[in-house]
Design an enzyme around this catalytic site. Structure first.
Site, short mmCIF file in Angstrom:
data_model
loop_
_atom_site.label_atom_id
_atom_site.label_comp_id
_atom_site.label_asym_id
_atom_site.label_seq_id
_atom_site.Cartn_x
_atom_site.Cartn_y
_atom_site.Cartn_z
NE ARG A 15 -3.67 -2.13 2.89
CZ ARG A 15 -3.24 -3.31 3.60
NH1 ARG A 15 -2.03 -3.28 4.15
NH2 ARG A 15 -4.05 -4.08 3.73
CE1 TYR A 28 -6.02 -7.72 -6.65
CE2 TYR A 28 -6.16 -8.76 -4.46
CZ TYR A 28 -6.21 -7.76 -5.28
OH TYR A 28 -5.53 -6.35 -4.54
CE LYS A 59 -6.29 -0.46 4.47
NZ LYS A 59 -7.80 -0.96 4.11
CG HIS A 109 -4.43 0.31 -3.78
ND1 HIS A 109 -3.89 0.46 -2.55
CD2 HIS A 109 -5.77 -0.93 -3.56
CE1 HIS A 109 -4.37 -0.42 -1.85
NE2 HIS A 109 -5.47 -0.80 -2.32
NE ARG A 151 -2.89 -3.82 -0.96
CZ ARG A 151 -2.36 -4.48 -0.27
NH1 ARG A 151 -1.07 -4.56 0.09
NH2 ARG A 151 -3.12 -5.05 0.77
CG HIS A 199 -6.21 -8.73 1.76
ND1 HIS A 199 -6.34 -9.23 0.61
CD2 HIS A 199 -5.92 -7.34 1.60
CE1 HIS A 199 -6.35 -8.10 -0.24
NE2 HIS A 199 -6.07 -6.84 0.28
#
Length: 298
Positions: free
Chosen positions: A148, A279, A172, A244, A247, A270
């Site tokens: 990110r 994806y 995050k 992004h 990514r 994630h």
């Protein structure tokens, strides 16, 4: 309790209790400010404790005229989180957004670049420019590790574990993960540190920050966006791209070449495999390959 104090306390809760990033907290706050502006403009004298479902529905109805369904759904989600906090803290008994339905928006597939397009972007960087070597290293690192943009600009020299072939990434909620790094990216980072970065005098508190601007300070998120957009214009890439996008491309290319979905989930950081599963929808050949490889009647 007035709105100003409630929003201030909520932001502290998001930072301390939930460990959210400043960008995420700012996004939540902007949604609440939209609501308070609506109340002011319509001379509605209701506090966070007394506001009811009907008023919030009126606000959502008005905001729907200004934003797309996806943004509308995000605003409803943000408001729901705020009132959940008030219920959790015993300021309210119920959440007035519980029965408000968000619009159906479906699954938005992320934009990606082909391997040739990524190579064209990187090859278009002018290495004679003072920041050329740094910018090439930035793109190689983002694509190599699926970072990110915030993870990239906060990356530290002490986070590099090249002997082991990993870098430590703070994602995050300040959650750390180790991500494998391609040898090409390691080579470019090493060159950048030894030949470019060592010519700069890092500003105070940026001594360990990997990527620096000309003043020796860390790069902003906007600077990374600008670098990418300028390169896209340079190669006539008629796609709307952002950091992004690299990514997403990283994950899609790994999946296409046979990588395990769980491994991609770990590398991207994630929490849920559901997030990573998007994806699969970009490349349905993955599903076909799984059946052909693992089904007992192959």
């Amino acid at each position: 309790m007035n709105w100003k104090n409630a929003i201030r306390d909520y932001k502290l809760f998001l930072k301390i209790e939930r460990g959210l990033s400043k960008n995420t907290i700012d996004s939540y706050s902007r949604d609440l400010v939209k609501l308070t502006n609506y109340l002011d403009q319509n001379d509605i004298k209701l506090s966070p404790i007394t506001i009811d479902k009907e008023i919030i529905q009126q606000f959502i109805y008005e905001i729907a005229k200004q934003v797309n369904p996806r943004s509308q759904a995000r605003i409803i989600s943000g408001l729901r989180s705020f009132f959940d906090y008030l219920v959790f803290e015993d300021y309210r008994q119920t959440n007035p957004t519980d029965l408000i339905e968000a619009p159906k928006i479906g699954r938005k597939l992320p934009d990606t670049l082909s391997e040739d397009e990524i190579n064209a972007l990187i090859q278009s960087i002018d290495l004679s420019h003072p920041q050329g070597e740094r910018n090439r290293t930035i793109l190689e690192t983002m694509y190599s590790c699926g970072l990110r943009v915030t993870e990239l600009i906060t990356l530290k020299i002490s986070d590099l574990f090249f002997d082991e072939g990993f870098i430590k990434v703070t994602g995050k909620g300040n959650k750390e993960r180790f991500v494998p790094i391609h040898y090409n990216a390691m080579k470019f980072i090493t060159t950048y540190i030894n030949q470019i970065r060592n010519q700069l005098k890092p500003a105070k508190t940026f001594e360990d920050t990997l990527f620096l601007n000309r003043r020796g300070k860390g790069l902003s998120r906007q600077m990374i966006f600008t670098i990418l957009k300028d390169l896209a214009v340079k190669i006539d890439l008629n796609k709307k791209i952002s950091p992004h996008t690299l990514r997403h491309s990283f994950a899609t290319h790994l999946l296409k070449n046979g990588a395990d979905l769980r491994a991609i989930q770990q590398m991207l950081g994630h929490e849920s495999i559901t997030t990573t599963e998007v994806y699969v929808h970009l490349d349905n050949s993955y599903l076909k390959k799984v059946v052909e490889t693992y089904h007992p009647r192959k």
